[in-house]
Design an enzyme around this catalytic site. Structure first.
Site, PDB file in Angstrom:
ATOM      1  N   LYS B  80       0.920  -1.185   0.141  1.00  0.00           N
ATOM      2  CA  LYS B  80       0.045  -0.192  -0.058  1.00  0.00           C
ATOM      3  C   LYS B  80       0.887   1.213   0.130  1.00  0.00           C
ATOM      4  O   LYS B  80       1.847   1.097   0.703  1.00  0.00           O
ATOM      5  CB  LYS B  80      -0.855  -0.054   1.126  1.00  0.00           C
ATOM      6  N   SER B 155      -9.519   2.097   2.855  1.00  0.00           N
ATOM      7  CA  SER B 155      -8.689   2.916   1.976  1.00  0.00           C
ATOM      8  C   SER B 155      -7.742   2.138   1.345  1.00  0.00           C
ATOM      9  O   SER B 155      -7.177   2.350   0.262  1.00  0.00           O
ATOM     10  CB  SER B 155      -8.041   4.001   2.771  1.00  0.00           C
ATOM     11  N   SER B 179      -9.932  -0.074   6.975  1.00  0.00           N
ATOM     12  CA  SER B 179      -9.364   0.201   5.818  1.00  0.00           C
ATOM     13  C   SER B 179      -8.651  -1.200   5.342  1.00  0.00           C
ATOM     14  O   SER B 179      -8.316  -1.199   4.082  1.00  0.00           O
ATOM     15  CB  SER B 179      -8.326   1.114   5.739  1.00  0.00           C
TER      16      SER B 179
END
Lengths: 483, 489
Positions: B80, B155, B179
């Site tokens: 990420k 996210s 997330s």
């Protein structure tokens, strides 16, 4: 109207740790810009603070030295504001629960017969990090940022509004300055910014209970400026009020060139710092065992030492205070005393504060760099005490030792043949010779010229190259001339 | 090749160790897929074939010599874009860091690199991890591989989409309010948020420091266990990292579930959950009963306060954490400004997107003088109540279960106009972050329009091994986690 001055001080003492308060960077002064700023100091994305244990030890030492309460649990908070030399956009400080609260410092204001004692209470002392530096010179139309200082550990020490004059403020600041160096938490270097004071100053009609509106004078980096700044500020505030203008709360700067204070920002411009507990740091927990461990390593404090010097050694309060002006000075004195014997406390004190201090001062040396060791100085004092040398010869011995001409007083005295002549027969023969050779002076003395007597003493001393005991020479001369 | 992209990490590891497959071949397989499929999905922000292959070659050398090889050596993973990676661009999904190249590695990256994993690239995400649909990324939204007109969740939407589309066998994610779990649910994969403090936050760009936690995302619980073994552990550079003995998170994977007590909070099974999600979750619970578990009703009475408390605490911390993005030392700086104040305001106004600005504004407001007690302090008290609810609930059960998300993946734009609707997408996940508990999501079926449904497991503090056991036994009995979206190629 009579006005009362009210002063509180906030002092930032830079702590003598090896590394920064929340990162491993060095805090040494004077490095090229930004070389002592690592990822944490420049606040790269993703970095986190880790508390330096040594900084906490410094805070504990201070708390113990001023008789304060050391919080078993204190909290680091973020003080949020934007400035280019504040890399994270917040300063990590302590807000609601500081590590140290309460305590105080006994100070002496003035000296000699007019000296007065006073106790200044402390509100709190908390740990925080310093910001970097903005450099406005050298960059045309731009500002340079040096983050070497960012993250340097500070102890902010805050007093109650207990001081009533610039003299008291300076006396407090000097005492604090000596103390933080004494306990080894701050090098006290004011030029390099290791010890900086802000003064909160207000005035009120004598007898009034409520405090007047205060103005804060920022960044006083010498005791002289502190005195000048406060004196100017007090007079300015009194003038304002007497001319019918109210004092507005403000932050002011002192300009050493003009000797004046000028407003930097008013209360309306004050930031809302939006303090909140820093979620990156755990609460700081200090157990009794840690406090005891730090306390065990704390040196005897200056106040206790002064009382001991005055009580046990019979030194005057002034001497005791002078000898404890720094830990190094006190250590030197104590070492010399141990070697010379307690019966010689007064002469040892006089030599340390007199000849030695003057010579060090002249050569620009600190006492730790003294070419003359405490034991060597004690040797000189011992030989005066046992009449081996006179005070005058002692100065020559001192000079010789200073210059490294011999390992101790005895070696110098032996090598130079400076042993005092105390044999009465030898001195008597000498005096006879002098009288015989200086008939003119004898004549003049008998005619009433006192000066001629001194000339005779001088001749006698000269003949022995100073080694005769001057008192014995004088006595014998008087006896012979008077007889 | 299709068996390779669907292989478990354990099988890949065995093939690599046996030299039936090289790390370079495996990395190339995924790089080629990324090249082909990413333009439609937008899961990756940055790839660098040379860097990836260099790492793969090093892994092959390690595998060949056997010296220092681990179970993860040669296995590709993607990060990420919130994790700092030395030499790779690290954007955090924001314009303000669009050109930021980190000079250091996050602890998690360091550990996975150290284990010999091969980095495939940096994954798209909501800007600064603020969002539940990946629509706030400066680099454009990520598409859900099951239906490209739907969001992947957020996210960690890039991570979820990449694994779901088999562009990577493993990925890192972060979870501040859901997330990792919510996008795992919406894309049909398995994701785990560890207990707060188990994975170091060093080098993970902070959103809300007291809530952020990194974790693994993969196809199965077994894969997640293997990844967590490498990611977890004390890190002296993170003061909130926990000093505990290293665990083998695979140790209990095979334990039978007979007698397992599953707590079902009545607050998670109320009106907020869509019917199709409910059907899938109920079926999963039925499966668990078949496996010998019993379900008990529990209550988390304060869970209704979790979303409001979260939207005070998280923005408060974020408003301060994001102050460092000021255009002074790195990142975006406005091209023109008259003075310092304007340099700040323009750089930040131009550099941050709307959702980030909204949260900075909220956070600044709740910390302001005179409002702090009413908002921030109050929210912290609620946080304690919520943790207390869990303490009480775990006296009745071993794990808690419920839906991960109230609905399956929704269409782009469906919630982006109404922040509150978007915030409610995390209604079941937020309370675990507030309490610091570990949580997981695993696929448990399909709902409307054949979109994946996630089952959430919440463990007790440090209950990761237990959660993984509970998830793994279910995955041995079901095959939801092996399903792969069709029609991509």
């Amino acid at each position: 109207m009579n006005w009362e001055v009210v002063i509180g001080l906030e002092t930032h003492a830079q702590l003598q740790t090896k590394s920064k308060i929340f990162s491993g960077s060095s805090i040494a002064f004077g490095a090229a810009p930004n070389v002592q700023a690592n990822a944490v100091d420049i606040a790269l994305p993703g970095v986190l603070p880790v508390l330096n244990r040594e900084a906490v030890v410094c805070a504990i030492k201070f708390g113990l030295a001023v008789g304060a309460k050391i919080a078993p649990r204190s909290i680091f908070a973020r003080k949020n504001y934007f400035y280019p030399d504040l890399p994270k956009g917040y300063q990590i400080s302590q807000f609601e629960i500081p590590v140290v609260s309460g305590g105080g410092l006994a100070i002496t204001v003035g000296s000699g017969a007019t000296a007065t004692e006073k106790f200044v209470q402390l509100t709190r002392a908390h740990l925080e990090e310093d910001a970097g530096k903005s450099l406005h010179e050298d960059f045309h139309g731009r500002t340079g940022i040096d983050l070497n200082r960012a993250g340097t550990p500070l102890l902010e020490i805050v007093t109650e509004p207990d001081m009533r004059s610039s003299a008291e403020a300076v006396a407090y600041a000097r005492t604090l300055h000596a103390l933080v160096q004494w306990i080894g938490i701050c090098d006290g270097n004011m030029q390099e910014g290791s010890f900086r004071c802000d003064a909160n100053v207000s005035v009120r009609p004598m007898g009034q209970k409520e405090l007047g509106t205060r103005r804060e004078i920022k960044n006083l980096n010498s005791f002289r400026f502190m005195q000048q700044a406060i004196d100017f500020e007090v007079q300015w505030q009194i003038n304002e009020i007497e001319e019918g203008r109210a004092i507005q709360q403000a932050t002011v700067l002192f300009d050493p060139d003009t000797g004046e204070t000028r407003s930097m920002r008013s209360k309306e411009d004050a930031h809302d710092y939006r303090y909140f507990p820093d979620p990156d740091l755990l609460p700081l927990e200090i157990g009794d065992d840690w406090i005891a461990e730090v306390g065990g390593g704390l040196p005897e404090l200056p106040q206790a030492m002064q009382q001991r010097f005055a009580g046990e050694l019979g030194l005057s309060a002034y001497d005791a205070a002078t000898l404890t002006a720094s830990r190094e000075m006190a250590a030197y004195f104590e070492a010399a005393l141990a070697s010379a014997g307690r019966e010689n406390a007064k002469p040892v004190a006089n030599w340390v504060m007199g000849e030695l201090a003057a010579r060090l001062n002249k050569e620009g040396l600190g006492i730790v760099a003294s070419p003359l060791s405490a034991q060597q100085l004690a040797g000189v004092v011992r030989r005066i005490a046992d009449n081996t040398i006179s005070n005058k010869i002692a100065r020559d011995v001192f000079d010789a030792l200073w210059a490294g001409e011999g390992k101790d007083a005895d070696a110098v005295i032996e090598a130079k043949g400076w042993k005092q002549i105390t044999d009465t027969g030898a001195i008597e023969a000498l005096v006879d010779e002098v009288l015989a050779a200086n008939a003119k002076s004898v004549e003049e003395y008998r005619a009433g010229k006192e000066k001629a007597f001194n000339a005779l003493v001088g001749q006698a001393m000269k003949a022995t190259r100073g080694k005769a005991n001057p008192q014995q020479v004088t006595d014998l001369l008087k006896k012979k001339l008077g007889g | 090749m299709s068996d390779l992209i669907n292989s478990s990490l354990r099988d890949l590891s065995a093939a690599l160790a046996a030299r039936k497959l090289s790390a370079v071949e495996l990395a190339t397989l995924f790089l080629d897929r990324i090249e082909k499929l990413n333009p439609a999905l937008n899961a990756f922000i940055t790839t660098d074939r040379d860097k990836t292959l260099a790492q793969a070659r090093a892994a092959d050398a390690t595998l060949k010599s056997g010296d220092g090889a681990t179970a993860l050596t040669g296995i590709p993973a993607a990060h990420k874009d919130i994790f700092c990676t030395r030499g790779w661009r690290t954007t955090c999904g924001s314009k303000i860091l669009a050109n930021f190249i980190s000079p250091y590695d996050a602890n998690v990256v360091e550990k996975l690199d150290g284990a010999g994993m091969v980095t495939l690239g940096k994954l798209n995400m909501d800007e600064f991890a603020m969002g539940s649909s990946n629509e706030t990324s400066y680099f454009g939204p990520v598409k859900n591989p099951w239906d490209v007109s739907c969001v992947p969740g957020g996210s960690s939407g890039g991570s979820a989409a990449a694994i779901s589309a088999r562009l990577a066998p493993a990925a890192t994610g972060t979870d501040t309010g859901g997330s990792i779990r919510q996008p795992a649910a919406l894309c049909g994969l398995t994701g785990l948020k560890p207990t707060y403090g188990v994975v170091s936050r060093y080098g993970m760009i902070a959103f809300a420091s007291s809530l952020d936690q990194g974790g693994p995302m993969a196809k199965s619980a077994e894969d997640c266990a293997l990844l967590l073994n490498a990611m977890a552990g004390f890190d002296a550079r993170d003061s909130t990292s926990l000093e505990r003995p290293q665990e083998d998170y695979r140790r209990d994977l095979e334990k039978p579930l007979a007698g397992l007590k599953i707590g079902l909070p009545r607050e998670f099974f109320g009106a907020g959950m869509d019917a199709d999600v409910r059907v899938a979750v109920d079926a999963a619970l039925a499966e668990y009963r078949k496996l010998g578990a019993v379900t008990v009703d529990v209550s988390l009475p304060n869970s209704g306060l979790s979303v409001p408390a979260y939207y005070v605490i998280a923005p408060a911390e974020a408003s301060s954490n994001l102050s460092r993005f000021d255009g002074v030392r790195y990142g975006y700086r406005a091209p023109e400004y008259a003075d310092l104040a304007e340099m700040y305001s323009r750089s930040r106004a131009q550099g941050f997107g709307d959702e980030v600005k909204r949260r900075i504004l909220i956070g600044t407001y709740v910390l302001s003088h005179g409002y702090y007690d009413a908002y921030y302090l109050q929210a912290q008290k609620i946080r304690r109540l919520i943790a207390g609810d869990f303490v009480a609930a775990f006296k009745e059960c071993d794990v808690i279960m419920g839906p991960t998300s109230p609905s399956v993946a929704f269409a782009f734009g469906a919630k982006s106009a109404d922040p509150v609707q978007m915030y409610l997408a995390d209604i079941y996940t937020i309370s675990t972050n507030l309490a610091g508990l570990p949580g997981m999501s695993l696929p448990c079926g399909f709902g409307n329009n054949n979109m994946p449904v996630g089952l959430q497991i919440i463990g007790n503090w440090f209950g990761e091994a237990k959660m993984l056991n509970v998830a793994h036994r279910y995955q041995k009995a079901t095959d939801w986690h092996t399903r792969m979206p069709g029609g991509l190629e």
